[in-house]
Scaffold this motif. Structure first.
Motif, PDB file in Angstrom:
ATOM      1  N   MET A  58       0.834  -1.200   0.000  1.00 47.13           N
ATOM      2  CA  MET A  58       0.000   0.000   0.000  1.00 47.13           C
ATOM      3  C   MET A  58       0.869   1.251   0.000  1.00 47.13           C
ATOM      4  O   MET A  58       1.867   1.313   0.711  1.00 47.13           O
ATOM      5  CB  MET A  58      -0.883   0.046   1.245  1.00 47.13           C
ATOM      6  CG  MET A  58      -2.148  -0.739   1.161  1.00 47.13           C
ATOM      7  SD  MET A  58      -3.120  -0.498   2.663  1.00 47.13           S
ATOM      8  CE  MET A  58      -4.495   0.389   2.007  1.00 47.13           C
TER       9      MET A  58
ATOM     10  N   GLN B 162      -0.614   7.307   0.772  1.00 45.59           N
ATOM     11  CA  GLN B 162      -1.934   7.926   0.654  1.00 45.59           C
ATOM     12  C   GLN B 162      -3.052   6.922   0.902  1.00 45.59           C
ATOM     13  O   GLN B 162      -4.047   7.230   1.535  1.00 45.59           O
ATOM     14  CB  GLN B 162      -2.108   8.591  -0.717  1.00 45.59           C
ATOM     15  CG  GLN B 162      -1.412   9.923  -0.845  1.00 45.59           C
ATOM     16  CD  GLN B 162      -1.796  10.899   0.257  1.00 45.59           C
ATOM     17  OE1 GLN B 162      -0.987  11.221   1.113  1.00 45.59           O
ATOM     18  NE2 GLN B 162      -3.021  11.371   0.250  1.00 45.59           N
ATOM     19  N   ASN B 163      -2.888   5.705   0.392  1.00 50.67           N
ATOM     20  CA  ASN B 163      -3.883   4.660   0.608  1.00 50.67           C
ATOM     21  C   ASN B 163      -3.945   4.252   2.080  1.00 50.67           C
ATOM     22  O   ASN B 163      -5.023   3.995   2.616  1.00 50.67           O
ATOM     23  CB  ASN B 163      -3.591   3.434  -0.255  1.00 50.67           C
ATOM     24  CG  ASN B 163      -3.779   3.715  -1.728  1.00 50.67           C
ATOM     25  OD1 ASN B 163      -4.322   4.735  -2.115  1.00 50.67           O
ATOM     26  ND2 ASN B 163      -3.302   2.810  -2.560  1.00 50.67           N
ATOM     27  N   ILE B 164      -2.788   4.178   2.719  1.00 52.75           N
ATOM     28  CA  ILE B 164      -2.742   3.827   4.137  1.00 52.75           C
ATOM     29  C   ILE B 164      -3.470   4.886   4.953  1.00 52.75           C
ATOM     30  O   ILE B 164      -4.311   4.571   5.796  1.00 52.75           O
ATOM     31  CB  ILE B 164      -1.284   3.662   4.619  1.00 52.75           C
ATOM     32  CG1 ILE B 164      -0.664   2.408   3.985  1.00 52.75           C
ATOM     33  CG2 ILE B 164      -1.206   3.606   6.149  1.00 52.75           C
ATOM     34  CD1 ILE B 164       0.821   2.290   4.174  1.00 52.75           C
TER      35      ILE B 164
ATOM     36  N   ALA C  41      -5.700   7.063   3.914  1.00 53.92           N
ATOM     37  CA  ALA C  41      -7.129   7.047   3.578  1.00 53.92           C
ATOM     38  C   ALA C  41      -7.839   5.909   4.302  1.00 53.92           C
ATOM     39  O   ALA C  41      -8.945   6.095   4.835  1.00 53.92           O
ATOM     40  CB  ALA C  41      -7.309   6.919   2.067  1.00 53.92           C
ATOM     41  N   THR C  42      -7.215   4.748   4.354  1.00 54.04           N
ATOM     42  CA  THR C  42      -7.808   3.606   5.043  1.00 54.04           C
ATOM     43  C   THR C  42      -7.915   3.874   6.541  1.00 54.04           C
ATOM     44  O   THR C  42      -8.937   3.550   7.160  1.00 54.04           O
ATOM     45  CB  THR C  42      -6.981   2.330   4.783  1.00 54.04           C
ATOM     46  OG1 THR C  42      -6.932   2.103   3.367  1.00 54.04           O
ATOM     47  CG2 THR C  42      -7.595   1.122   5.465  1.00 54.04           C
ATOM     48  N   MET C  43      -6.890   4.474   7.127  1.00 53.34           N
ATOM     49  CA  MET C  43      -6.957   4.833   8.547  1.00 53.34           C
ATOM     50  C   MET C  43      -8.116   5.797   8.795  1.00 53.34           C
ATOM     51  O   MET C  43      -8.818   5.679   9.801  1.00 53.34           O
ATOM     52  CB  MET C  43      -5.641   5.448   9.008  1.00 53.34           C
ATOM     53  CG  MET C  43      -4.524   4.457   9.153  1.00 53.34           C
ATOM     54  SD  MET C  43      -2.984   5.297   9.606  1.00 53.34           S
ATOM     55  CE  MET C  43      -1.895   3.911   9.830  1.00 53.34           C
TER      56      MET C  43
ATOM     57  N   GLU D 139     -10.902   6.041   6.970  1.00 52.91           N
ATOM     58  CA  GLU D 139     -12.151   5.273   6.818  1.00 52.91           C
ATOM     59  C   GLU D 139     -12.456   4.460   8.073  1.00 52.91           C
ATOM     60  O   GLU D 139     -13.611   4.303   8.456  1.00 52.91           O
ATOM     61  CB  GLU D 139     -12.060   4.326   5.620  1.00 52.91           C
ATOM     62  CG  GLU D 139     -12.135   5.010   4.275  1.00 52.91           C
ATOM     63  CD  GLU D 139     -11.992   4.012   3.131  1.00 52.91           C
ATOM     64  OE1 GLU D 139     -12.582   2.919   3.224  1.00 52.91           O
ATOM     65  OE2 GLU D 139     -11.275   4.333   2.173  1.00 52.91           O
ATOM     66  N   LEU D 140     -11.420   3.944   8.695  1.00 53.76           N
ATOM     67  CA  LEU D 140     -11.581   3.136   9.903  1.00 53.76           C
ATOM     68  C   LEU D 140     -11.660   3.995  11.169  1.00 53.76           C
ATOM     69  O   LEU D 140     -11.753   3.464  12.272  1.00 53.76           O
ATOM     70  CB  LEU D 140     -10.413   2.147  10.030  1.00 53.76           C
ATOM     71  CG  LEU D 140     -10.356   1.062   8.955  1.00 53.76           C
ATOM     72  CD1 LEU D 140      -9.049   0.283   9.053  1.00 53.76           C
ATOM     73  CD2 LEU D 140     -11.546   0.133   9.077  1.00 53.76           C
ATOM     74  N   LYS D 141     -11.607   5.319  10.981  1.00 50.70           N
ATOM     75  CA  LYS D 141     -11.660   6.268  12.100  1.00 50.70           C
ATOM     76  C   LYS D 141     -10.502   6.070  13.080  1.00 50.70           C
ATOM     77  O   LYS D 141     -10.657   6.211  14.298  1.00 50.70           O
ATOM     78  CB  LYS D 141     -13.006   6.199  12.811  1.00 50.70           C
ATOM     79  CG  LYS D 141     -14.167   6.606  11.932  1.00 50.70           C
ATOM     80  CD  LYS D 141     -15.463   6.551  12.700  1.00 50.70           C
ATOM     81  CE  LYS D 141     -16.683   7.009  12.022  1.00 50.70           C
ATOM     82  NZ  LYS D 141     -16.979   7.111  10.731  1.00 50.70           N
TER      83      LYS D 141
ATOM     84  N   LYS E 259      -3.491   7.922  12.196  1.00 47.47           N
ATOM     85  CA  LYS E 259      -3.321   8.745  10.999  1.00 47.47           C
ATOM     86  C   LYS E 259      -2.469   9.973  11.298  1.00 47.47           C
ATOM     87  O   LYS E 259      -1.566  10.311  10.534  1.00 47.47           O
ATOM     88  CB  LYS E 259      -4.693   9.153  10.462  1.00 47.47           C
ATOM     89  CG  LYS E 259      -4.643   9.893   9.156  1.00 47.47           C
ATOM     90  CD  LYS E 259      -6.040  10.185   8.644  1.00 47.47           C
ATOM     91  CE  LYS E 259      -5.971  10.995   7.359  1.00 47.47           C
ATOM     92  NZ  LYS E 259      -7.299  11.345   6.878  1.00 47.47           N
TER      93      LYS E 259
ATOM     94  N   TYR F 164       1.251   8.816  11.980  1.00 55.43           N
ATOM     95  CA  TYR F 164       1.859   7.903  11.012  1.00 55.43           C
ATOM     96  C   TYR F 164       3.215   8.380  10.481  1.00 55.43           C
ATOM     97  O   TYR F 164       4.210   7.657  10.560  1.00 55.43           O
ATOM     98  CB  TYR F 164       0.895   7.650   9.846  1.00 55.43           C
ATOM     99  CG  TYR F 164       1.453   6.713   8.804  1.00 55.43           C
ATOM    100  CD1 TYR F 164       1.425   5.344   8.997  1.00 55.43           C
ATOM    101  CD2 TYR F 164       2.025   7.201   7.636  1.00 55.43           C
ATOM    102  CE1 TYR F 164       1.944   4.476   8.052  1.00 55.43           C
ATOM    103  CE2 TYR F 164       2.550   6.338   6.690  1.00 55.43           C
ATOM    104  CZ  TYR F 164       2.510   4.986   6.897  1.00 55.43           C
ATOM    105  OH  TYR F 164       3.040   4.131   5.975  1.00 55.43           O
TER     106      TYR F 164
END
Length: 65
Positions: free
Chosen positions: A2, A5-7, A9-11, A13-15, A20, A23
């Motif tokens: 990953m 940016q994807n990491i 974004a996923t963080m 989404e998972l709140k 985040k 990181y």
């Protein structure tokens, strides 16, 4: 693998806002000091716990007013 940016974004989404926010600094220190993956994950989890505790305290202070 990953991308950053994807990491992030996923963080989001998972709140996982604590992870985040921390990181980049955690990864920078990990690369500099050659931390093991377990150390990196542990640091990210601790950042999340700290953020949740701070959020809880802010919430409680708001209610107390």
């Amino acid at each position: 693998m990953m991308e950053r940016q994807n990491i992030l974004a996923t963080m989001g989404e998972l709140k996982l806002f604590g992870m985040k926010a921390a990181y980049d600094e955690i990864i920078k220190v990990a690369v500099k000091r050659t931390h093991e993956p377990q150390q990196i994950v542990g640091d990210l989890l601790q950042a999340e716990i700290s953020e949740k505790q701070a959020r809880s305290i802010r919430y409680q202070m708001t209610i107390a007013k």
